[in-house]
Scaffold this motif. Structure first.
Motif, PDB file in Angstrom:
ATOM      1  N   LEU A 100     -25.063  11.861 -14.781  1.00 19.96           N
ATOM      2  CA  LEU A 100     -24.787  10.699 -15.630  1.00 19.96           C
ATOM      3  C   LEU A 100     -23.391  10.767 -16.244  1.00 19.96           C
ATOM      4  N   MET A 101     -22.934  11.956 -16.569  1.00 23.27           N
ATOM      5  CA  MET A 101     -21.574  12.089 -17.099  1.00 23.27           C
ATOM      6  C   MET A 101     -20.539  11.777 -16.026  1.00 23.27           C
ATOM      7  N   ALA A 102     -20.866  12.092 -14.783  1.00 22.63           N
ATOM      8  CA  ALA A 102     -19.952  11.802 -13.680  1.00 22.63           C
ATOM      9  C   ALA A 102     -19.945  10.325 -13.324  1.00 22.63           C
ATOM     10  N   ALA A 103     -21.078   9.650 -13.539  1.00 23.30           N
ATOM     11  CA  ALA A 103     -21.239   8.293 -13.010  1.00 23.30           C
ATOM     12  C   ALA A 103     -21.032   7.173 -14.018  1.00 23.30           C
ATOM     13  N   LEU A 104     -21.266   7.424 -15.303  1.00 24.21           N
ATOM     14  CA  LEU A 104     -21.294   6.331 -16.269  1.00 24.21           C
ATOM     15  C   LEU A 104     -19.917   5.753 -16.578  1.00 24.21           C
ATOM     16  N   GLY A 105     -18.877   6.572 -16.493  1.00 26.92           N
ATOM     17  CA  GLY A 105     -17.542   6.089 -16.808  1.00 26.92           C
ATOM     18  C   GLY A 105     -16.846   5.466 -15.612  1.00 26.92           C
ATOM     19  N   LYS A 106     -15.891   4.590 -15.885  1.00 26.95           N
ATOM     20  CA  LYS A 106     -15.096   3.999 -14.808  1.00 26.95           C
ATOM     21  C   LYS A 106     -14.015   4.966 -14.327  1.00 26.95           C
ATOM     22  N   SER A 107     -13.689   5.944 -15.182  1.00 25.05           N
ATOM     23  CA  SER A 107     -12.681   6.934 -14.828  1.00 25.05           C
ATOM     24  C   SER A 107     -12.971   8.214 -15.603  1.00 25.05           C
ATOM     25  N   LYS A 108     -12.202   9.264 -15.305  1.00 23.13           N
ATOM     26  CA  LYS A 108     -12.377  10.552 -15.979  1.00 23.13           C
ATOM     27  C   LYS A 108     -11.916  10.511 -17.432  1.00 23.13           C
ATOM     28  N   THR A 109     -11.233   9.456 -17.831  1.00 23.39           N
ATOM     29  CA  THR A 109     -10.749   9.379 -19.207  1.00 23.39           C
ATOM     30  C   THR A 109     -11.763   8.736 -20.152  1.00 23.39           C
ATOM     31  N   GLU A 110     -12.772   8.112 -19.608  1.00 22.71           N
ATOM     32  CA  GLU A 110     -13.703   7.333 -20.433  1.00 22.71           C
ATOM     33  C   GLU A 110     -14.788   8.217 -21.038  1.00 22.71           C
ATOM     34  N   ALA A 111     -15.089   7.990 -22.305  1.00 22.04           N
ATOM     35  CA  ALA A 111     -16.194   8.689 -22.966  1.00 22.04           C
ATOM     36  C   ALA A 111     -17.510   8.043 -22.568  1.00 22.04           C
ATOM     37  N   VAL A 112     -18.483   8.849 -22.195  1.00 21.05           N
ATOM     38  CA  VAL A 112     -19.743   8.305 -21.685  1.00 21.05           C
ATOM     39  C   VAL A 112     -20.960   8.705 -22.513  1.00 21.05           C
ATOM     40  N   THR A 113     -20.829   9.706 -23.393  1.00 18.71           N
ATOM     41  CA  THR A 113     -22.015  10.201 -24.093  1.00 18.71           C
ATOM     42  C   THR A 113     -22.632   9.199 -25.068  1.00 18.71           C
ATOM     43  N   PRO A 114     -21.863   8.288 -25.704  1.00 13.33           N
ATOM     44  CA  PRO A 114     -22.548   7.278 -26.525  1.00 13.33           C
ATOM     45  C   PRO A 114     -23.513   6.422 -25.706  1.00 13.33           C
ATOM     46  N   GLU A 115     -23.092   6.023 -24.504  1.00 14.00           N
ATOM     47  CA  GLU A 115     -23.993   5.265 -23.632  1.00 14.00           C
ATOM     48  C   GLU A 115     -25.159   6.136 -23.170  1.00 14.00           C
ATOM     49  N   LEU A 116     -24.861   7.400 -22.881  1.00 15.44           N
ATOM     50  CA  LEU A 116     -25.918   8.324 -22.451  1.00 15.44           C
ATOM     51  C   LEU A 116     -26.935   8.526 -23.562  1.00 15.44           C
ATOM     52  N   PHE A 117     -26.469   8.583 -24.807  1.00 13.83           N
ATOM     53  CA  PHE A 117     -27.398   8.705 -25.937  1.00 13.83           C
ATOM     54  C   PHE A 117     -28.318   7.494 -26.026  1.00 13.83           C
ATOM     55  N   ARG A 118     -27.759   6.307 -25.836  1.00 17.91           N
ATOM     56  CA  ARG A 118     -28.593   5.090 -25.901  1.00 17.91           C
ATOM     57  C   ARG A 118     -29.640   5.089 -24.790  1.00 17.91           C
ATOM     58  N   ILE A 119     -29.268   5.616 -23.620  1.00 18.65           N
ATOM     59  CA  ILE A 119     -30.240   5.716 -22.526  1.00 18.65           C
ATOM     60  C   ILE A 119     -31.388   6.638 -22.929  1.00 18.65           C
ATOM     61  N   ILE A 120     -31.056   7.784 -23.507  1.00 16.19           N
ATOM     62  CA  ILE A 120     -32.076   8.751 -23.925  1.00 16.19           C
ATOM     63  C   ILE A 120     -32.962   8.167 -25.010  1.00 16.19           C
ATOM     64  N   ARG A 236     -15.670   8.444  -5.527  1.00 16.25           N
ATOM     65  CA  ARG A 236     -14.464   7.688  -5.886  1.00 16.25           C
ATOM     66  C   ARG A 236     -14.161   7.760  -7.377  1.00 16.25           C
ATOM     67  N   ILE A 237     -15.200   8.014  -8.169  1.00 14.81           N
ATOM     68  CA  ILE A 237     -15.018   8.151  -9.611  1.00 14.81           C
ATOM     69  C   ILE A 237     -14.859   9.611 -10.014  1.00 14.81           C
ATOM     70  N   ALA A 238     -15.717  10.455  -9.438  1.00 17.43           N
ATOM     71  CA  ALA A 238     -15.881  11.810  -9.971  1.00 17.43           C
ATOM     72  C   ALA A 238     -15.257  12.926  -9.153  1.00 17.43           C
ATOM     73  N   LYS A 239     -14.787  12.642  -7.937  1.00 21.41           N
ATOM     74  CA  LYS A 239     -14.259  13.714  -7.095  1.00 21.41           C
ATOM     75  C   LYS A 239     -12.885  13.332  -6.571  1.00 21.41           C
ATOM     76  N   PHE A 240     -11.901  14.179  -6.865  1.00 22.19           N
ATOM     77  CA  PHE A 240     -10.550  13.924  -6.350  1.00 22.19           C
ATOM     78  C   PHE A 240      -9.718  15.196  -6.443  1.00 22.19           C
ATOM     79  N   TYR A 241      -8.553  15.150  -5.782  1.00 21.81           N
ATOM     80  CA  TYR A 241      -7.611  16.266  -5.783  1.00 21.81           C
ATOM     81  C   TYR A 241      -6.328  15.834  -6.477  1.00 21.81           C
ATOM     82  N   ILE A 242      -5.665  16.789  -7.107  1.00 22.94           N
ATOM     83  CA  ILE A 242      -4.455  16.514  -7.873  1.00 22.94           C
ATOM     84  C   ILE A 242      -3.290  17.270  -7.242  1.00 22.94           C
ATOM     85  N   ASP A 243      -2.178  16.568  -6.996  1.00 24.68           N
ATOM     86  CA  ASP A 243      -1.036  17.246  -6.384  1.00 24.68           C
ATOM     87  C   ASP A 243      -0.230  17.991  -7.453  1.00 24.68           C
ATOM     88  N   GLU A 244       0.813  18.699  -7.008  1.00 24.27           N
ATOM     89  CA  GLU A 244       1.550  19.559  -7.930  1.00 24.27           C
ATOM     90  C   GLU A 244       2.304  18.775  -8.997  1.00 24.27           C
TER      91      GLU A 244
END
Length: 509
Positions: A100-120, A236-244
């Protein structure tokens, strides 16, 4: 992006207090605000977006059934102070939170735990107990401790004793009506029939009380709301590589950076250790090779191996990136033996890609099973922190944090009081040996990386699928408190020094 007020509203809610937004009267809110204002360094890897600086770590989350709500509380605090995550890994409840932490945000910069708390908060945990009605009633009785199932078992045992021992003895000295005997016998046979019926259904259900379908559909629905129906879409959201240079391959919206002060710190650390160990070690201080991904740990009892999904998905599924919903991976990771049915996947033993994958990973082309049978990853690796250990790292660019849940107070004078106590200690030792063996050989993580959440203080049970809202709030709050304790004490410079020392000591000639 979530603002501070949205985070703080949740803290007020779980604290059960009405607090004015412009005051620091609540101790938890006060600690949160002070920690954020401190602008503490947790990592050398960061991004800047809309004037907000975000730091990145790698995160491992332990399994622990419904106690996993406390993990959300811990991550909630990290996001509040500006920590985000590149690599995520977990087992069972930790795998659920990882997904859920990997999927709920549109990008790696977005906070997702408030939405995750509401789900719980709105989640009906008991709906996941989706076995037949009698099995559901038995489970509800056990976890709610209302006692009727225990009374029923005792009554069944007493009936057995009465029919086989007491009646024959008493009838030798007194006349007892046959009707009483036959009534008791009928009750006993009825109960026996019900037990046999349940055992047959249990066997037919592959020795799992609950199919786990409701839980999987629950995850699939959440993922679908984010337009994720297969692994590729999650990647596409949660897995990527970063160049130097810090750019994400194929996505110019991401740009990671390294702290300049961190580079200077690393040079001093390396100079001191080279002198101390009479070495001449060099390292490249760039973002090259940094990546983001996610891992769910499960166990395949058909091949008798620990499995990391989705990395090992190609052993079981054709074109897993397009054909498998990530919810299936998590369902495999949390298939608690006996409580849930195992996840069974048929393997095409003739598929060339599958054959090649087995040869590449397990060197077992001639012994590929016809199916994978997945059970809870906690059976052998409930806290898979070894996943992120890299022996070639000289000085880390970002830390590894591990979240563990303590469901019982540490017993400093253990006793063997009964057979069940003895068997339980053996089982616990066996199932945690994989992770504890790694930590014994790499005690750096115990010193610097691991936070323990004392969930036992909430009195919650790890299989309490009938949990009320107050218990959910208590677990979440316990995670919040544990995160504050850990982050307030964390020292990134000392972490880097300790981790660099591991490299030098491991590479002494």
């Amino acid at each position: 992006m979530m603002n501070d007020l949205q985070f703080e509203e949740i803290i007020r809610y779980i604290s059960g207090k009405e607090i004015k937004k412009d005051t620091n009267t609540d101790p938890i809110l006060k600690r949160l605000r002070l920690l954020k204002q401190e602008d503490k360094i947790f990592s050398d890897v960061f991004t800047e977006e809309n004037g907000e600086k975000l730091q990145y770590i790698q995160l491992v989350q332990e399994g622990g059934g419904t106690l996993g709500i406390s993990l959300v509380g811990f991550c909630f605090v990290m996001e509040y102070v500006g920590i985000r995550f590149t690599k995520l890994a977990g087992t069972s409840a930790g795998a659920i939170n990882t997904l859920l932490m990997a999927a709920l945000g549109k990008s790696k910069t977005e906070a997702v735990t408030p939405e995750l708390f509401r789900i719980i908060r709105n989640m009906d945990l008991f709906s996941f107990v989706d076995g037949n009605p009698l099995a559901k009633r038995i489970i509800k009785s056990i976890i709610s401790k209302d006692g009727w199932f225990k009374v029923a078992l005792m009554g069944y045992a007493l009936l057995l004793v009465a029919l086989t021992l007491i009646f024959p003895v008493v009838s030798a000295f007194a006349m007892i009506g046959k009707s009483v005997y036959f009534i008791l016998l009928a009750v006993f046979l009825l109960l026996t029939g019900m037990i046999v019926f349940l055992l047959l259904k249990f066997k037919k259900a592959r020795f799992g009380i609950n199919p786990g379908n409701v839980f999987q559909k629950f995850l699939e629905k959440i993922l679908a709301s984010k337009n994720i129906t297969n692994k590729l879409q999650l990647d596409r959201i949660a897995k990527f590589y970063i160049d130097e240079n810090g750019f994400v391959e194929g996505n110019s919206n991401y740009h990671f950076q390294l702290r300049d002060a961190g580079k200077r710190e690393n040079d001093l650390i390396l100079q001191q250790l080279n002198e101390q160990y009479h070495k001449n070690v060099y390292y490249e201080n760039t973002l090259k090779g940094l990546e983001a991904n996610y891992t769910f740990v499960t166990v395949d009892i058909a091949s008798e191996r620990k499995i990391e999904l989705p990395a090992h998905a190609g052993l079981y599924w054709k074109n897993a990136s397009l054909n498998v919903n990530p919810a299936v991976f998590v369902r495999a990771s949390m298939a608690i033996p006996l409580f849930f049915e195992p996840v069974i996947v048929s393997i095409d033993q003739t598929d060339e890609n599958i054959i090649q994958n087995w040869g590449n990973i397990f060197v077992g082309r001639d012994s590929i099973p016809d199916k994978g049978i997945f059970i809870d990853g906690g059976s052998i690796s409930n806290f898979p922190i070894s996943i992120f250990h890299n022996s070639s790292i000289v000085i880390p660019r970002l830390p590894v944090f591990g979240l563990r849940m303590k469901d019982a107070k540490t017993d400093t004078s253990p006793q063997i009081n009964s057979f069940w106590n003895y068997a339980g200690k053996i089982l616990n030792t066996m199932k945690s040996n994989f992770d504890k063996d790694f930590l014994s050989k790499n005690n750096f993580y115990e010193k610097y990386s691991i936070a323990d959440i004392a969930t036992f203080e909430t009195k919650a049970n790890w299989l309490d699928f009938n949990m009320d809202e107050e218990t959910k709030k208590a677990l979440f709050l316990k995670g919040v408190e544990s995160a504050l304790d850990f982050l307030e004490k964390f020292d990134w410079l000392e972490y880097k020094k300790g981790r660099a020392k591991v490299y030098f000591e491991s590479n002494l000639s």
